[in-house]
Design a protein around this motif. Sequence first.
Motif, PDB file in Angstrom:
ATOM      1  N   THR A   1     -14.665  16.598   6.742  1.00 44.67           N
ATOM      2  CA  THR A   1     -13.801  15.476   7.128  1.00 44.67           C
ATOM      3  C   THR A   1     -12.484  15.341   6.360  1.00 44.67           C
ATOM      4  O   THR A   1     -11.524  16.027   6.633  1.00 44.67           O
ATOM      5  CB  THR A   1     -14.650  14.176   7.064  1.00 44.67           C
ATOM      6  OG1 THR A   1     -15.893  14.448   7.703  1.00 44.67           O
ATOM      7  CG2 THR A   1     -13.988  13.021   7.783  1.00 44.67           C
ATOM      8  N   LEU A   2     -12.444  14.451   5.371  1.00 45.96           N
ATOM      9  CA  LEU A   2     -11.154  14.165   4.712  1.00 45.96           C
ATOM     10  C   LEU A   2     -10.688  15.300   3.809  1.00 45.96           C
ATOM     11  O   LEU A   2      -9.571  15.277   3.318  1.00 45.96           O
ATOM     12  CB  LEU A   2     -11.270  12.883   3.882  1.00 45.96           C
ATOM     13  CG  LEU A   2     -11.048  11.574   4.614  1.00 45.96           C
ATOM     14  CD1 LEU A   2     -11.276  10.406   3.671  1.00 45.96           C
ATOM     15  CD2 LEU A   2      -9.641  11.501   5.180  1.00 45.96           C
ATOM     16  N   LEU A   3     -11.568  16.264   3.602  1.00 48.20           N
ATOM     17  CA  LEU A   3     -11.169  17.404   2.774  1.00 48.20           C
ATOM     18  C   LEU A   3     -10.848  18.602   3.647  1.00 48.20           C
ATOM     19  O   LEU A   3     -10.984  19.750   3.208  1.00 48.20           O
ATOM     20  CB  LEU A   3     -12.287  17.745   1.789  1.00 48.20           C
ATOM     21  CG  LEU A   3     -12.302  16.826   0.557  1.00 48.20           C
ATOM     22  CD1 LEU A   3     -13.615  16.919  -0.180  1.00 48.20           C
ATOM     23  CD2 LEU A   3     -11.151  17.191  -0.373  1.00 48.20           C
TER      24      LEU A   3
ATOM     25  N   VAL B   1       3.551   5.357   2.518  1.00 48.22           N
ATOM     26  CA  VAL B   1       4.628   6.286   2.147  1.00 48.22           C
ATOM     27  C   VAL B   1       5.484   6.609   3.371  1.00 48.22           C
ATOM     28  O   VAL B   1       6.718   6.593   3.323  1.00 48.22           O
ATOM     29  CB  VAL B   1       4.039   7.575   1.522  1.00 48.22           C
ATOM     30  CG1 VAL B   1       5.071   8.689   1.469  1.00 48.22           C
ATOM     31  CG2 VAL B   1       3.500   7.284   0.124  1.00 48.22           C
ATOM     32  N   GLN B   2       4.835   6.877   4.494  1.00 47.72           N
ATOM     33  CA  GLN B   2       5.599   7.244   5.692  1.00 47.72           C
ATOM     34  C   GLN B   2       6.429   6.082   6.224  1.00 47.72           C
ATOM     35  O   GLN B   2       7.563   6.271   6.648  1.00 47.72           O
ATOM     36  CB  GLN B   2       4.657   7.781   6.775  1.00 47.72           C
ATOM     37  CG  GLN B   2       4.061   9.141   6.403  1.00 47.72           C
ATOM     38  CD  GLN B   2       3.278   9.778   7.531  1.00 47.72           C
ATOM     39  OE1 GLN B   2       2.716   9.095   8.373  1.00 47.72           O
ATOM     40  NE2 GLN B   2       3.224  11.095   7.540  1.00 47.72           N
ATOM     41  N   ILE B   3       5.861   4.887   6.178  1.00 44.38           N
ATOM     42  CA  ILE B   3       6.627   3.717   6.653  1.00 44.38           C
ATOM     43  C   ILE B   3       7.834   3.491   5.740  1.00 44.38           C
ATOM     44  O   ILE B   3       8.959   3.297   6.203  1.00 44.38           O
ATOM     45  CB  ILE B   3       5.747   2.442   6.700  1.00 44.38           C
ATOM     46  CG1 ILE B   3       4.613   2.608   7.703  1.00 44.38           C
ATOM     47  CG2 ILE B   3       6.600   1.219   7.077  1.00 44.38           C
ATOM     48  CD1 ILE B   3       3.571   1.511   7.678  1.00 44.38           C
TER      49      ILE B   3
ATOM     50  N   ASP C   1     -11.829   0.937   6.401  1.00 46.12           N
ATOM     51  CA  ASP C   1     -13.215   1.049   5.930  1.00 46.12           C
ATOM     52  C   ASP C   1     -13.533   2.532   6.156  1.00 46.12           C
ATOM     53  O   ASP C   1     -14.073   2.936   7.181  1.00 46.12           O
ATOM     54  CB  ASP C   1     -14.099   0.125   6.781  1.00 46.12           C
ATOM     55  CG  ASP C   1     -15.547   0.157   6.358  1.00 46.12           C
ATOM     56  OD1 ASP C   1     -15.904   1.031   5.547  1.00 46.12           O
ATOM     57  OD2 ASP C   1     -16.321  -0.679   6.860  1.00 46.12           O
ATOM     58  N   ILE C   2     -13.106   3.308   5.176  1.00 46.96           N
ATOM     59  CA  ILE C   2     -12.888   4.744   5.390  1.00 46.96           C
ATOM     60  C   ILE C   2     -14.193   5.546   5.573  1.00 46.96           C
ATOM     61  O   ILE C   2     -15.202   5.240   4.939  1.00 46.96           O
ATOM     62  CB  ILE C   2     -12.031   5.329   4.214  1.00 46.96           C
ATOM     63  CG1 ILE C   2     -11.342   6.621   4.586  1.00 46.96           C
ATOM     64  CG2 ILE C   2     -12.822   5.442   2.930  1.00 46.96           C
ATOM     65  CD1 ILE C   2     -10.043   6.440   5.294  1.00 46.96           C
ATOM     66  N   VAL C   3     -14.161   6.504   6.411  1.00 43.03           N
ATOM     67  CA  VAL C   3     -15.212   7.495   6.732  1.00 43.03           C
ATOM     68  C   VAL C   3     -16.452   6.879   7.395  1.00 43.03           C
ATOM     69  O   VAL C   3     -16.835   7.290   8.485  1.00 43.03           O
ATOM     70  CB  VAL C   3     -15.619   8.346   5.499  1.00 43.03           C
ATOM     71  CG1 VAL C   3     -16.655   9.394   5.888  1.00 43.03           C
ATOM     72  CG2 VAL C   3     -14.398   9.059   4.907  1.00 43.03           C
TER      73      VAL C   3
ATOM     74  N   GLY D   1       0.829  -1.204   0.000  1.00 44.85           N
ATOM     75  CA  GLY D   1       0.000   0.000   0.000  1.00 44.85           C
ATOM     76  C   GLY D   1       0.862   1.251   0.000  1.00 44.85           C
ATOM     77  O   GLY D   1       1.901   1.306   0.680  1.00 44.85           O
ATOM     78  N   THR D   2       0.439   2.242  -0.776  1.00 52.09           N
ATOM     79  CA  THR D   2       1.207   3.490  -0.864  1.00 52.09           C
ATOM     80  C   THR D   2       0.310   4.702  -0.602  1.00 52.09           C
ATOM     81  O   THR D   2       0.406   5.724  -1.270  1.00 52.09           O
ATOM     82  CB  THR D   2       1.895   3.623  -2.245  1.00 52.09           C
ATOM     83  OG1 THR D   2       0.911   3.396  -3.256  1.00 52.09           O
ATOM     84  CG2 THR D   2       3.044   2.656  -2.401  1.00 52.09           C
ATOM     85  N   GLY D   3      -0.608   4.560   0.366  1.00 51.89           N
ATOM     86  CA  GLY D   3      -1.318   5.736   0.872  1.00 51.89           C
ATOM     87  C   GLY D   3      -0.363   6.470   1.814  1.00 51.89           C
ATOM     88  O   GLY D   3       0.844   6.182   1.860  1.00 51.89           O
TER      89      GLY D   3
END
Length: 544
Positions: A444-446, A198-200, A393-395, A192-194
């Motif tokens: 929220t995510l925005l 990316v941070q890991i 399981d987002i939002v 995964g590259t969310g």
Amino acid sequence: YAHRRGTTGNYADNLEVDALIVGAGFGGVFVLHELRKLGLKTVIFEAGNDLGGTWRWNNYPGARVDSEVPEYEYSIPEVFKDWTWTTNYPNYQDLRDYFAHVDKVLDIKKDCAFDSVVVDAQFNESEGKWTVKTEDGRTAKAKYLVVAAGFAAKRYIPDFKGIDSFKGVIHHSSFWPEEGVDVKGKKCAVIGTGASGVQISQEWGPEVGSLKVFQRTPNLACPMGKKPLTREEQQSSKKHYPRLYELREKCFGGFLFSWSERSTFEDNYEEQEAFYHTLWDHGGFGYWLGNYKDMLFDPKANRRAYDFWAKNVRNRIGDPRKRDLLAPLEPPHAFGVKRPCLEQNFYEQFNRSNVDIIDINKTSIVEFKPEGILTSDGTLHEFDVIAIATGFDIVTGGMTNMGLQSVNGTPLKEEWKSAANTYLGTTISGYPNMFHLYGPHGPTLLSNGPSSVEVQGRWIADAIKKIHREGLKFVDPTPEASVEWKKKINSLSDISLFPTTRSTYMGGSLPGKAFEQTNWAGGIPAYKETIRAALPEWKGFRVV
Ligand code: N01
């Protein structure tokens, strides 16, 4: 939840309170603070063992917030007065320390019940109360229920064949052991590259023996612009904080910047380059939510922004194969319709000979073996440590996985199977006196979390105050108001490029989940105005 267990806090069976809040992150703590001001007996039920919400759960290597301080903190004067940070982008430990400070100042924990996983909740109209049950069989009653579970409460692990047979160390990013995992000299993988992946990867690159990053979609990451902050500079600017916190609610994303007033092609090429460079060099989300005002709406403007992004990122990657996978010349999707991660030296990691990127669209993951991962080209990639960074399981997942039921007994999980429905992004028809924040149909995510949370949290407190003042039993949004709100959510999103790609905004990674906008895409100022306008006359509510 097991390894976040510890203290139990203030938790009796058969608890009777005015308001029960679920979740002790930024949202839940803020609402508790607001409801205390009304003199309401309020308790937080929190699944984990301490305050902090997402920062309690996410301690994976390199976990760091992608919103700058002091925007990313409470506007509460007694809290910000004596608090200083060491960097403009704090890591998870800094944020845990911040919550300890919040607790010291506001005495939050005395009203928290930790290790309290809510599994069932229903409102009884004749009694006018919610009955809430926890996993360990306790019951509580409250006139008001506030769900502050956040957008990332339910982790998602793909159904990889043979995953349990893997003999090495394997963890999801949001469930990393507190004591950490030793990766020095080890063979490691990130799936995964969310933002988490990316941070890991960025953190692991310099430490590991080797690293393979399994990528499905390139993250169009932008420079973070992390820098140290001194105590002196923060203390001397504190006098401006009240103005700053007013300002952040006037900006689209709740940060301290907004879209440019110009459209892309009002400027010539050189002017565009100069503008992009200013945003890019400053770092942060400016290149995303502070870009030309047509960037997320006009495909040509968007392509121009993508090309600038690709040019700058490609320059940093030496190997042509890796370069084409991480920053392709052709956009994988419109720029910014997936939240760009903020990185420090993510791309440079791939200039190390022991760090590689694997395109799982070409060589997919067939199955896990005891030694590692078998891909469709027949290669068995051997690993000691695997990080699963496949998101959530987002939002909606937080709300659909706590046993919430309507007054008629229909589980929310069923009702929202094909589409999430709310009214104002804070209430749900059939769930009287229940409020939610930093979840479905809010900014929220925005948005910058604390900005959203304060706008919604104050509204919730005002709604509860009004119910009290008017001596009401309950308020419940009408189904018609909910339908209209859904149309509004969709119309704000449909004029943008968001619906062109599946993303955390549009349903997320979970297979089979509805493809729909789950966030208010109209910005915080318009959101605030819209929800405020509904309150004086209870517009859209059944009032009893
Ligand atoms: O999760 P994500 P996250 N096989 O859903 C891939 C915020 N956050 O934990 O893009 C292989 O974003 C998936 O691929 P694709 C963050 O902003 C903030 O990173 O769907 N791969 C993607 O690359 C976001 O809003 C911070 O094609 C699979 C990745 O997994 C939210 O939290 C830090 C797969 C999931 O990315 C979640 O972010 C961390 C499969 N079957 C998170 N399924 C900061 O503040 C999915 N993927 C810095």
